[in-house]
Design a protein around this motif. Structure first.
Motif, PDB file in Angstrom:
ATOM      1  N   GLU A   3     -20.100 -12.198  67.037  1.00  0.00           N
ATOM      2  CA  GLU A   3     -21.707 -12.488  66.475  1.00  0.00           C
ATOM      3  C   GLU A   3     -21.823 -11.447  65.484  1.00  0.00           C
ATOM      4  O   GLU A   3     -22.756 -12.163  64.426  1.00  0.00           O
ATOM      5  N   LYS A   4     -21.405 -10.285  65.319  1.00  0.00           N
ATOM      6  CA  LYS A   4     -21.863  -9.323  64.499  1.00  0.00           C
ATOM      7  C   LYS A   4     -21.068  -9.747  63.094  1.00  0.00           C
ATOM      8  O   LYS A   4     -21.602  -9.361  61.995  1.00  0.00           O
ATOM      9  N   ILE A   5     -19.903 -10.566  63.229  1.00  0.00           N
ATOM     10  CA  ILE A   5     -19.421 -10.929  61.894  1.00  0.00           C
ATOM     11  C   ILE A   5     -20.247 -12.107  61.484  1.00  0.00           C
ATOM     12  O   ILE A   5     -20.543 -12.172  60.115  1.00  0.00           O
ATOM     13  N   GLU A   6     -20.929 -12.946  62.022  1.00  0.00           N
ATOM     14  CA  GLU A   6     -21.638 -14.097  61.643  1.00  0.00           C
ATOM     15  C   GLU A   6     -22.868 -13.256  61.090  1.00  0.00           C
ATOM     16  O   GLU A   6     -23.246 -13.918  60.162  1.00  0.00           O
ATOM     17  N   GLN A   7     -23.295 -12.369  61.691  1.00  0.00           N
ATOM     18  CA  GLN A   7     -24.617 -11.462  60.951  1.00  0.00           C
ATOM     19  C   GLN A   7     -24.274 -11.218  59.712  1.00  0.00           C
ATOM     20  O   GLN A   7     -24.997 -10.952  58.846  1.00  0.00           O
ATOM     21  N   GLN A   8     -22.967 -10.498  59.694  1.00  0.00           N
ATOM     22  CA  GLN A   8     -22.795  -9.996  58.134  1.00  0.00           C
ATOM     23  C   GLN A   8     -22.487 -10.840  57.354  1.00  0.00           C
ATOM     24  O   GLN A   8     -22.987 -10.726  56.144  1.00  0.00           O
ATOM     25  N   ILE A   9     -21.992 -12.060  57.505  1.00  0.00           N
ATOM     26  CA  ILE A   9     -21.802 -13.312  56.652  1.00  0.00           C
ATOM     27  C   ILE A   9     -23.260 -13.718  56.109  1.00  0.00           C
ATOM     28  O   ILE A   9     -23.273 -13.855  54.883  1.00  0.00           O
ATOM     29  N   GLU A  10     -24.027 -13.990  57.033  1.00  0.00           N
ATOM     30  CA  GLU A  10     -25.324 -14.158  56.780  1.00  0.00           C
ATOM     31  C   GLU A  10     -26.079 -13.095  55.727  1.00  0.00           C
ATOM     32  O   GLU A  10     -26.635 -13.520  54.840  1.00  0.00           O
ATOM     33  N   TYR A 168     -30.344   2.865  56.327  1.00  0.00           N
ATOM     34  CA  TYR A 168     -30.032   1.714  56.765  1.00  0.00           C
ATOM     35  C   TYR A 168     -31.250   1.014  57.495  1.00  0.00           C
ATOM     36  O   TYR A 168     -31.195  -0.207  57.368  1.00  0.00           O
ATOM     37  N   SER A 169     -31.794   1.842  57.973  1.00  0.00           N
ATOM     38  CA  SER A 169     -32.991   1.217  58.822  1.00  0.00           C
ATOM     39  C   SER A 169     -34.156   0.694  57.904  1.00  0.00           C
ATOM     40  O   SER A 169     -34.890  -0.274  58.421  1.00  0.00           O
ATOM     41  N   LYS A 170     -34.166   1.382  56.927  1.00  0.00           N
ATOM     42  CA  LYS A 170     -35.368   0.829  55.814  1.00  0.00           C
ATOM     43  C   LYS A 170     -35.008   0.233  54.703  1.00  0.00           C
ATOM     44  O   LYS A 170     -36.012  -0.376  53.991  1.00  0.00           O
ATOM     45  N   ASN A 171     -33.797   0.059  54.441  1.00  0.00           N
ATOM     46  CA  ASN A 171     -33.444  -0.915  53.143  1.00  0.00           C
ATOM     47  C   ASN A 171     -32.621  -1.966  53.431  1.00  0.00           C
ATOM     48  O   ASN A 171     -31.814  -2.057  54.008  1.00  0.00           O
ATOM     49  N   ASN A 172     -33.204  -3.171  52.814  1.00  0.00           N
ATOM     50  CA  ASN A 172     -32.514  -4.359  53.033  1.00  0.00           C
ATOM     51  C   ASN A 172     -31.472  -4.671  52.585  1.00  0.00           C
ATOM     52  O   ASN A 172     -30.542  -5.596  52.778  1.00  0.00           O
ATOM     53  N   SER A 173     -30.803  -3.897  51.756  1.00  0.00           N
ATOM     54  CA  SER A 173     -29.449  -3.930  51.269  1.00  0.00           C
ATOM     55  C   SER A 173     -28.321  -3.635  52.274  1.00  0.00           C
ATOM     56  O   SER A 173     -27.337  -3.955  52.126  1.00  0.00           O
ATOM     57  N   PHE A 174     -28.805  -3.137  53.529  1.00  0.00           N
ATOM     58  CA  PHE A 174     -27.919  -2.781  54.457  1.00  0.00           C
ATOM     59  C   PHE A 174     -28.284  -3.347  55.789  1.00  0.00           C
ATOM     60  O   PHE A 174     -29.276  -3.875  55.980  1.00  0.00           O
ATOM     61  N   ASP A 175     -27.337  -3.608  56.675  1.00  0.00           N
ATOM     62  CA  ASP A 175     -27.697  -4.201  57.989  1.00  0.00           C
ATOM     63  C   ASP A 175     -27.229  -3.123  58.983  1.00  0.00           C
ATOM     64  O   ASP A 175     -26.094  -2.757  59.122  1.00  0.00           O
ATOM     65  N   GLU A 176     -28.240  -2.584  59.517  1.00  0.00           N
ATOM     66  CA  GLU A 176     -28.020  -1.133  60.414  1.00  0.00           C
ATOM     67  C   GLU A 176     -27.467  -1.618  61.787  1.00  0.00           C
ATOM     68  O   GLU A 176     -26.646  -0.876  62.301  1.00  0.00           O
ATOM     69  N   GLU A 177     -27.293  -3.050  61.990  1.00  0.00           N
ATOM     70  CA  GLU A 177     -26.953  -3.320  63.433  1.00  0.00           C
ATOM     71  C   GLU A 177     -25.337  -3.772  63.345  1.00  0.00           C
ATOM     72  O   GLU A 177     -24.999  -3.618  64.490  1.00  0.00           O
ATOM     73  N   THR A 178     -24.957  -3.822  62.169  1.00  0.00           N
ATOM     74  CA  THR A 178     -23.344  -4.173  62.037  1.00  0.00           C
ATOM     75  C   THR A 178     -22.668  -2.945  61.271  1.00  0.00           C
ATOM     76  O   THR A 178     -21.430  -3.203  61.446  1.00  0.00           O
ATOM     77  N   GLU A 179     -23.365  -2.431  60.256  1.00  0.00           N
ATOM     78  CA  GLU A 179     -22.556  -1.544  59.690  1.00  0.00           C
ATOM     79  C   GLU A 179     -22.469   0.040  60.251  1.00  0.00           C
ATOM     80  O   GLU A 179     -23.612   0.498  60.629  1.00  0.00           O
ATOM     81  N   ARG A 180     -21.483   0.753  59.996  1.00  0.00           N
ATOM     82  CA  ARG A 180     -21.311   2.163  60.328  1.00  0.00           C
ATOM     83  C   ARG A 180     -20.294   2.724  59.422  1.00  0.00           C
ATOM     84  O   ARG A 180     -19.334   2.430  59.383  1.00  0.00           O
ATOM     85  N   ALA A 181     -20.771   3.901  58.988  1.00  0.00           N
ATOM     86  CA  ALA A 181     -19.899   4.725  58.316  1.00  0.00           C
ATOM     87  C   ALA A 181     -19.345   5.523  59.366  1.00  0.00           C
ATOM     88  O   ALA A 181     -19.369   5.749  60.497  1.00  0.00           O
ATOM     89  N   PHE A 182     -17.736   6.172  58.966  1.00  0.00           N
ATOM     90  CA  PHE A 182     -16.970   6.738  59.538  1.00  0.00           C
ATOM     91  C   PHE A 182     -16.559   8.110  59.161  1.00  0.00           C
ATOM     92  O   PHE A 182     -17.535   8.559  58.259  1.00  0.00           O
ATOM     93  N   THR A 183     -16.034   9.108  59.985  1.00  0.00           N
ATOM     94  CA  THR A 183     -15.740  10.256  59.488  1.00  0.00           C
ATOM     95  C   THR A 183     -14.293  10.274  58.815  1.00  0.00           C
ATOM     96  O   THR A 183     -13.403   9.416  59.217  1.00  0.00           O
TER      97      THR A 183
END
Length: 258
Positions: A3-10, A168-183
């Motif tokens: 589902e998260k991949i589908e959300q990213q594609i959209e 991520y929570s405020k900018n439409n260029s990002f999708d806070e529900e599916t994206e995450r930075a790493f260390t």
């Protein structure tokens, strides 16, 4: 499909045209070339071009890796790229009609082909839940002695994480529900687990990156003359490989060797 991949594609299909247009400006291009130059200088000296270098760019978007390769000294290469966004693939094919680009989900990628070089430009943070699987499958397509190159957002201190989470929570260029930075440690551990050794790393995502690295997200920061941008980036490059940059940079550029 996850589902998260589908959300990213959209999300990507919706953002594709805005993303492409925003990044087609001289400030972003100057910064991008300089951030990648140390990577391709190393690859050009380490990879033999007696035979065509087989290159794969998963999550290729508009084939940024191909564009960068074309400007590097690594001239003799065969390029292949794929992306899960149909709009991105269509845009890439219109930009570069003579290369092999197709629609594919990186989380299900498997191939019998072996590549000398794999490049991912800011892609893994879009599939954090399947990071290990993706690196495992892609690394199995890398020749012994081959190189796996990535650029990824990183959070090496908690302040960066707080800032990124807010953006991520405020900018439409990002999708806070599916994206995450790493260390950095997370990424290195994942690649080490699949037989790939950290070979080079740089941390160029400092002030210049905030100003010109994401013009699709922060158009109001995309200011400055060509001369100023070149001079400032040249100055900031002095910091990119320091210990301080590792902890204050918003991103990592890294080479892993098989």
């Amino acid at each position: 499909m996850n589902e998260k991949i589908e959300q990213q594609i959209e999300h990507f299909d919706q953002q594709a045209l805005h993303y492409i247009k925003a990044r087609n400006n001289f400030r972003h291009k100057i910064l991008t070339r300089e951030m990648w130059k140390p990577i391709f200088d190393i690859l050009s000296s380490e990879i033999s071009t007696d035979e065509a270098v087989k290159v794969l760019e998963p999550m290729c978007g508009t084939c940024i890796g191909y564009s960068l390769l074309g400007e590097s000294k690594l001239e003799n290469f065969q390029y292949n790229g794929f992306d899960y966004s149909a709009n991105m693939v269509k845009a890439a094919q219109s930009l570069y009609s003579d290369i092999n680009v197709w629609k594919q989900d990186v989380t299900t990628f498997e191939s019998e082909n072996l590549y000398d070089l794999i490049i991912i430009v800011g892609g893994l943070h879009h599939i954090p839940v399947t990071l290990d699987l993706v690196v495992k499958n892609l690394s199995s397509s890398l020749k012994k002695g081959g190189f796996f190159v990535v650029s990824e957002p990183v959070n090496n201190n908690f302040i960066l994480k707080l800032i990124r989470d807010l953006v991520y929570s405020k900018n439409n260029s990002f999708d806070e529900e599916t994206e995450r930075a790493f260390t950095t440690n997370e990424l290195h551990k994942c690649f080490l687990n699949h037989g790939l050794t950290p070979y080079f790393e740089s941390y160029p995502c400092l002030l210049a990156y905030i100003l010109w690295g994401c013009p699709e997200a922060f158009p109001f920061l995309n200011k400055g003359s060509e001369s100023f941008v070149k001079k400032y980036v040249k100055f900031e490059k002095l910091m990119w490989r320091t210990w301080l940059a590792k902890y204050i940079s918003f991103g990592l550029f890294s080479i892993y060797k098989n």
